[in-house]
Scaffold this motif. Structure first.
Motif, PDB file in Angstrom:
ATOM      1  N   VAL A 111       0.956  -1.050  -0.318  1.00 21.98           N
ATOM      2  CA  VAL A 111      -0.005   0.025   0.087  1.00 21.98           C
ATOM      3  C   VAL A 111       0.964   1.014  -0.157  1.00 21.98           C
ATOM      4  O   VAL A 111       0.516   2.350  -1.120  1.00 21.98           O
ATOM      5  CB  VAL A 111      -0.847   0.141   0.952  1.00 21.98           C
ATOM      6  CG1 VAL A 111      -1.653   1.263   1.389  1.00 21.98           C
ATOM      7  CG2 VAL A 111      -2.001  -1.150   0.688  1.00 21.98           C
ATOM      8  N   GLU A 112       1.839   1.575   0.695  1.00 18.49           N
ATOM      9  CA  GLU A 112       3.192   2.132   1.098  1.00 18.49           C
ATOM     10  C   GLU A 112       3.615   2.438  -0.587  1.00 18.49           C
ATOM     11  O   GLU A 112       3.487   3.402  -0.443  1.00 18.49           O
ATOM     12  CB  GLU A 112       3.792   2.036   1.993  1.00 18.49           C
ATOM     13  CG  GLU A 112       3.023   2.405   3.548  1.00 18.49           C
ATOM     14  CD  GLU A 112       4.007   2.473   4.532  1.00 18.49           C
ATOM     15  OE1 GLU A 112       4.989   1.725   4.178  1.00 18.49           O
ATOM     16  OE2 GLU A 112       3.667   2.782   5.424  1.00 18.49           O
ATOM     17  N   ALA A 113       4.234   1.669  -1.351  1.00 16.60           N
ATOM     18  CA  ALA A 113       4.482   1.567  -2.205  1.00 16.60           C
ATOM     19  C   ALA A 113       3.652   2.455  -2.974  1.00 16.60           C
ATOM     20  O   ALA A 113       3.943   3.342  -4.017  1.00 16.60           O
ATOM     21  CB  ALA A 113       4.622   0.461  -2.995  1.00 16.60           C
ATOM     22  N   VAL A 120       0.043  10.000  -2.909  1.00 18.10           N
ATOM     23  CA  VAL A 120      -0.972  10.228  -2.360  1.00 18.10           C
ATOM     24  C   VAL A 120      -0.831   9.595  -0.865  1.00 18.10           C
ATOM     25  O   VAL A 120       0.269   9.375  -0.913  1.00 18.10           O
ATOM     26  CB  VAL A 120      -2.101  10.000  -3.095  1.00 18.10           C
ATOM     27  CG1 VAL A 120      -2.420  10.568  -4.246  1.00 18.10           C
ATOM     28  CG2 VAL A 120      -2.416   8.910  -2.735  1.00 18.10           C
ATOM     29  N   ASP A 121      -1.790  10.380   0.121  1.00 13.10           N
ATOM     30  CA  ASP A 121      -1.989  10.531   0.947  1.00 13.10           C
ATOM     31  C   ASP A 121      -2.493   9.245   2.039  1.00 13.10           C
ATOM     32  O   ASP A 121      -2.304   8.573   3.088  1.00 13.10           O
ATOM     33  CB  ASP A 121      -2.030  11.495   2.654  1.00 13.10           C
ATOM     34  CG  ASP A 121      -0.566  12.526   2.420  1.00 13.10           C
ATOM     35  OD1 ASP A 121       0.633  11.671   2.295  1.00 13.10           O
ATOM     36  OD2 ASP A 121      -0.863  13.952   2.231  1.00 13.10           O
ATOM     37  N   ARG A 122      -3.646   9.132   1.425  1.00 13.21           N
ATOM     38  CA  ARG A 122      -4.600   8.425   1.615  1.00 13.21           C
ATOM     39  C   ARG A 122      -5.406   7.728   0.086  1.00 13.21           C
ATOM     40  O   ARG A 122      -5.681   7.702  -0.616  1.00 13.21           O
ATOM     41  CB  ARG A 122      -5.909   9.132   2.299  1.00 13.21           C
ATOM     42  CG  ARG A 122      -6.649   7.838   2.607  1.00 13.21           C
ATOM     43  CD  ARG A 122      -8.843   8.991   3.190  1.00 13.21           C
ATOM     44  NE  ARG A 122      -8.722   8.513   3.726  1.00 13.21           N
ATOM     45  CZ  ARG A 122     -10.199   8.948   4.682  1.00 13.21           C
ATOM     46  NH1 ARG A 122     -10.705  10.137   3.708  1.00 13.21           N
ATOM     47  NH2 ARG A 122     -10.881   8.088   5.150  1.00 13.21           N
ATOM     48  N   PHE A 123      -5.579   6.083  -0.339  1.00 13.49           N
ATOM     49  CA  PHE A 123      -6.233   5.735  -0.957  1.00 13.49           C
ATOM     50  C   PHE A 123      -8.146   5.728  -0.412  1.00 13.49           C
ATOM     51  O   PHE A 123      -8.841   5.365   0.573  1.00 13.49           O
ATOM     52  CB  PHE A 123      -6.118   4.827  -1.456  1.00 13.49           C
ATOM     53  CG  PHE A 123      -5.226   4.649  -1.984  1.00 13.49           C
ATOM     54  CD1 PHE A 123      -5.474   4.936  -3.534  1.00 13.49           C
ATOM     55  CD2 PHE A 123      -3.737   4.187  -1.842  1.00 13.49           C
ATOM     56  CE1 PHE A 123      -3.737   5.283  -4.358  1.00 13.49           C
ATOM     57  CE2 PHE A 123      -2.194   3.920  -2.363  1.00 13.49           C
ATOM     58  CZ  PHE A 123      -2.604   4.373  -3.863  1.00 13.49           C
ATOM     59  N   ALA A 150      -7.031  -2.746   8.504  1.00  9.11           N
ATOM     60  CA  ALA A 150      -5.707  -2.193   9.954  1.00  9.11           C
ATOM     61  C   ALA A 150      -5.649  -1.219   9.652  1.00  9.11           C
ATOM     62  O   ALA A 150      -5.525  -0.280  10.346  1.00  9.11           O
ATOM     63  CB  ALA A 150      -5.288  -3.437  10.553  1.00  9.11           C
ATOM     64  N   LEU A 151      -5.099  -1.168   8.070  1.00 17.56           N
ATOM     65  CA  LEU A 151      -4.512   0.236   7.644  1.00 17.56           C
ATOM     66  C   LEU A 151      -5.923   0.974   7.110  1.00 17.56           C
ATOM     67  O   LEU A 151      -5.578   2.260   7.236  1.00 17.56           O
ATOM     68  CB  LEU A 151      -3.820  -0.070   6.196  1.00 17.56           C
ATOM     69  CG  LEU A 151      -2.481  -1.355   6.035  1.00 17.56           C
ATOM     70  CD1 LEU A 151      -1.775  -0.975   4.741  1.00 17.56           C
ATOM     71  CD2 LEU A 151      -1.492  -0.098   6.965  1.00 17.56           C
ATOM     72  N   ARG A 152      -7.023   0.724   6.872  1.00 18.29           N
ATOM     73  CA  ARG A 152      -8.524   1.322   6.906  1.00 18.29           C
ATOM     74  C   ARG A 152      -8.340   2.698   8.015  1.00 18.29           C
ATOM     75  O   ARG A 152      -8.396   2.649   7.803  1.00 18.29           O
ATOM     76  CB  ARG A 152      -9.376   0.418   6.196  1.00 18.29           C
ATOM     77  CG  ARG A 152     -10.801   1.430   6.418  1.00 18.29           C
ATOM     78  CD  ARG A 152     -11.467   0.087   5.163  1.00 18.29           C
ATOM     79  NE  ARG A 152     -13.136   1.267   6.164  1.00 18.29           N
ATOM     80  CZ  ARG A 152     -14.051   0.202   6.941  1.00 18.29           C
ATOM     81  NH1 ARG A 152     -13.003   0.190   7.514  1.00 18.29           N
ATOM     82  NH2 ARG A 152     -15.138   1.191   7.248  1.00 18.29           N
ATOM     83  N   GLU A 153      -8.039   1.314   8.661  1.00 17.49           N
ATOM     84  CA  GLU A 153      -9.025   2.110  10.614  1.00 17.49           C
ATOM     85  C   GLU A 153      -7.261   2.993  11.094  1.00 17.49           C
ATOM     86  O   GLU A 153      -7.664   3.870  11.887  1.00 17.49           O
ATOM     87  CB  GLU A 153      -8.585   0.801  11.999  1.00 17.49           C
ATOM     88  CG  GLU A 153      -9.751  -0.104  11.883  1.00 17.49           C
ATOM     89  CD  GLU A 153     -11.218   0.534  11.727  1.00 17.49           C
ATOM     90  OE1 GLU A 153     -11.211   1.422  12.454  1.00 17.49           O
ATOM     91  OE2 GLU A 153     -12.164   0.537  11.002  1.00 17.49           O
ATOM     92  N   GLU A 154      -6.461   3.281   9.960  1.00 21.34           N
ATOM     93  CA  GLU A 154      -5.357   3.601  10.821  1.00 21.34           C
ATOM     94  C   GLU A 154      -5.821   4.810   9.849  1.00 21.34           C
ATOM     95  O   GLU A 154      -4.782   6.015  10.192  1.00 21.34           O
ATOM     96  CB  GLU A 154      -4.082   3.562  10.149  1.00 21.34           C
ATOM     97  CG  GLU A 154      -3.153   2.678  11.135  1.00 21.34           C
ATOM     98  CD  GLU A 154      -2.142   2.432  10.709  1.00 21.34           C
ATOM     99  OE1 GLU A 154      -1.449   2.799   9.904  1.00 21.34           O
ATOM    100  OE2 GLU A 154      -1.634   0.431  10.900  1.00 21.34           O
TER     101      GLU A 154
END
Length: 280
Positions: A111-113, A120-123, A150-154
């Protein structure tokens, strides 16, 4: 039937979007590189024609790795229009020895790649892609989907999707977190059940290869209806897809400006009951 859809219940998009897989390469993913400026021109024109939903992935690259879809999108469109929804896929990892499936521990890095590549900072939407071209029957996706949840929660992801799945995978994922979209092969067997499940729950159904994946469509039924409308066979293929269900979205991809213009013109085609009967 509306030409718009609220993806995830809150992202209003044109049901005819754009797939970025063919931008870096002449022969699809991993083929010889295209001229990067041609890809950037296609992206700019797509937005001018009303595209507000672009589907991409960090692994959409030319064979030599020199041209990347995410880089082209950033170079052509950044700063992005406020209404542009960008979706990406994670799961596959391409190495010199072939395609591998990422583990739950790989999900953050993947996701970070994509975030870095697109600037962007968020998808808006991230799909978990599993398997190759057909859903891997009986394979659990729970741990990988939990990692994305979990990344969605972040706050790194707004909505989650699934790609190359069956109804069992969809049910498994929905027990973990909401699913906003499913992206499967347009001609995949068993997708009637997946589409029905998506329609019942208001989940977007977004087939890839909606007009043959670069192969010529050869279907007498499509040709008959195309002649009736003065349209091309691929245009009728797209119009049929959009007429299938109000939750169906199309993401045809191309690296050619004329082909892009042809694809987008399909949105203006309204199929009649007779047309749909001929195509059934």
């Amino acid at each position: 039937m509306s030409n718009r859809f609220r993806l995830g219940g809150d992202l209003d998009v044109n049901r005819l979007g754009f797939g970025a897989m063919r931008l870096p390469s002449k022969d699809g993913m991993g083929g010889p590189a295209r001229d990067p400026e041609a890809g950037r021109a296609v992206l700019r024109r797509a937005v001018e024609l009303g595209v507000d939903h672009i589907d991409t992935a960090d692994f959409y690259v030319s064979h030599d790795g020199a041209v990347r879809a995410n880089s082209l999108i950033r170079e052509a469109l950044y700063p992005y229009p406020s209404n542009l929804v960008i979706a990406t896929k994670v799961g596959p990892i391409i190495r010199p020895d072939g395609l591998h499936q990422g583990t739950p521990a790989d999900m953050r890095g993947l996701v970070e790649a994509n975030l870095t590549g697109l600037g962007v900072d968020r998808f808006d939407l991230v799909y978990l892609r599993i398997g190759a071209m057909t859903p891997p029957r009986g394979e659990s996706l729970a741990e990988r989907f939990e990692a994305l949840a979990a990344l969605r929660e972040e706050g790194l992801i707004r909505h989650l999707g699934l790609s190359n799945v069956d109804t069992g995978h969809l049910a498994e994922a929905r027990a973990i977190a909401p699913v906003a979209a499913v992206q499967n092969h347009a001609a995949q067997s068993g997708d009637a059940d997946v589409l029905a499940a998506c329609q019942e729950s208001g989940i977007a159904f977004v087939p890839f290869f909606p007009v043959g994946g670069g192969r010529e469509l050869d279907d007498e039924r499509l040709a008959k209806v195309a002649a009736r409308h003065g349209a091309t066979v691929p245009q009728i293929g797209l119009a049929r897809l959009l007429a299938t269900s109000p939750v169906a979205l199309a993401i045809p991809g191309t690296g050619s400006l004329p082909h892009l213009e042809d694809n987008m013109a399909a949105a203006a085609i309204t199929l009649t009951d007779d047309d749909l009967a001929d195509l059934s």
